[in-house]
Scaffold this active site. Sequence first.
Site, PDB file in Angstrom:
ATOM      1  N   HIS A 145      30.273  51.993  18.152  1.00 62.63           N
ATOM      2  CA  HIS A 145      30.904  52.752  17.065  1.00 62.63           C
ATOM      3  C   HIS A 145      29.830  53.319  16.146  1.00 62.63           C
ATOM      4  CE1 HIS A 145      34.633  50.618  18.175  1.00 62.63           C
ATOM      5  NE2 HIS A 145      35.255  51.582  17.531  1.00 62.63           N
ATOM      6  N   HIS A 146      30.247  54.225  15.280  1.00 62.83           N
ATOM      7  CA  HIS A 146      29.385  54.834  14.256  1.00 62.83           C
ATOM      8  C   HIS A 146      28.760  53.772  13.334  1.00 62.83           C
ATOM      9  CE1 HIS A 146      32.550  54.129  11.252  1.00 62.83           C
ATOM     10  NE2 HIS A 146      33.363  54.370  12.273  1.00 62.83           N
ATOM     11  N   LYS A 149      30.574  51.716  10.332  1.00 62.87           N
ATOM     12  CA  LYS A 149      31.661  50.738  10.557  1.00 62.87           C
ATOM     13  C   LYS A 149      31.319  49.406   9.897  1.00 62.87           C
ATOM     14  CE  LYS A 149      34.717  48.898  14.114  1.00 62.87           C
ATOM     15  NZ  LYS A 149      35.869  49.013  13.223  1.00 62.87           N
TER      16      LYS A 149
END
Length: 253
Positions: A145-146, A149
């Site tokens: 994920h980015h 997060k």
Amino acid sequence: MRLAIVGYGKMGHMIAAAAALRGHDVVCTVDPFAKDASIVTSEPLSMATAVAGSGADAVIEFSHPSSVRGNIDALIPTGLPLVVGTTGWHDSLPEVSETVKARGSALFYSSNFSVGVNLFYRIVSDAARLLADFENYDVAVFESHHSNKADSPSGTGIEIARRILENVPRKTKIVSDAFTRKPDPSELHLASLRVGSTPGTHSVFFDSAADTIELTHVARNREGFALGAVRAAEWLIGAGPGIFTMNDIFDSL
Ligand SMILES: NC(=O)c1ccc[n+]([C@@H]2O[C@H](COP(=O)([O-])OP(=O)(O)OC[C@H]3O[C@@H](n4cnc5c(N)ncnc54)[C@H](O)[C@@H]3O)[C@@H](O)[C@H]2O)c1
């Protein structure tokens, strides 16, 4: 539908846009920091009072893992159907369920509102059930994920791992820390990567000495999450009291 949105960050804004596209009115947005929110507070009771007074028919909560539990506890007594997308609180589901039952309210939660991910959950469960009889296949989960997060591993990764444990009896425990020793065969590794702005990728590997079967879901953008959350609110208004997940929507189709 008149909608209140609690947590007016990236997802809150996308939910407002998705709601407008489906003909709904956003009557209240609450956030402690967002300058364009209609109510600026981090205090759960002020938030719930503002939401209750806004004339909303339903509330969607996408805030932060550190604030979601306080927000849920404050919103349940309003009696409004509540959709929760924030992750990182599912350990307290038993207590929240008790409160929802006691109050006769309606709560819908999902660590991932995308229809594609929920199809992926089912595909993973079926694949795990099939592979369970083939002891030469090990299994692991990977998610990325980015880098903004807040929680790790992702709620979606945990749900995928939970489904594997449910279907592969030889796996009994999820390990999301780095291994500094040899894994026990009963341990299911759930590994995480945080990088850049990727919206979310989840993979399951079934690995034998001869080959690997890899199942991957790649989110291309966040629109699917926002649309799914709005559709969950539409569904929840007609559902009556109880605790619901995406399975209930799928089962009602
Ligand atoms: N279930 C899903 O499908 C799904 C999809 C994407 C993201 N998420 C989760 O949703 C949450 C929000 O994601 P995001 O990308 O919008 O994050 P974000 O950081 O862009 O926005 C979160 C917002 O919540 C606000 N906030 C902080 N404390 C608050 C409080 N006490 N009350 C109300 N608002 C508060 C912040 O000021 C911020 O504007 C995260 O937990 C994320 O993991 C879930």
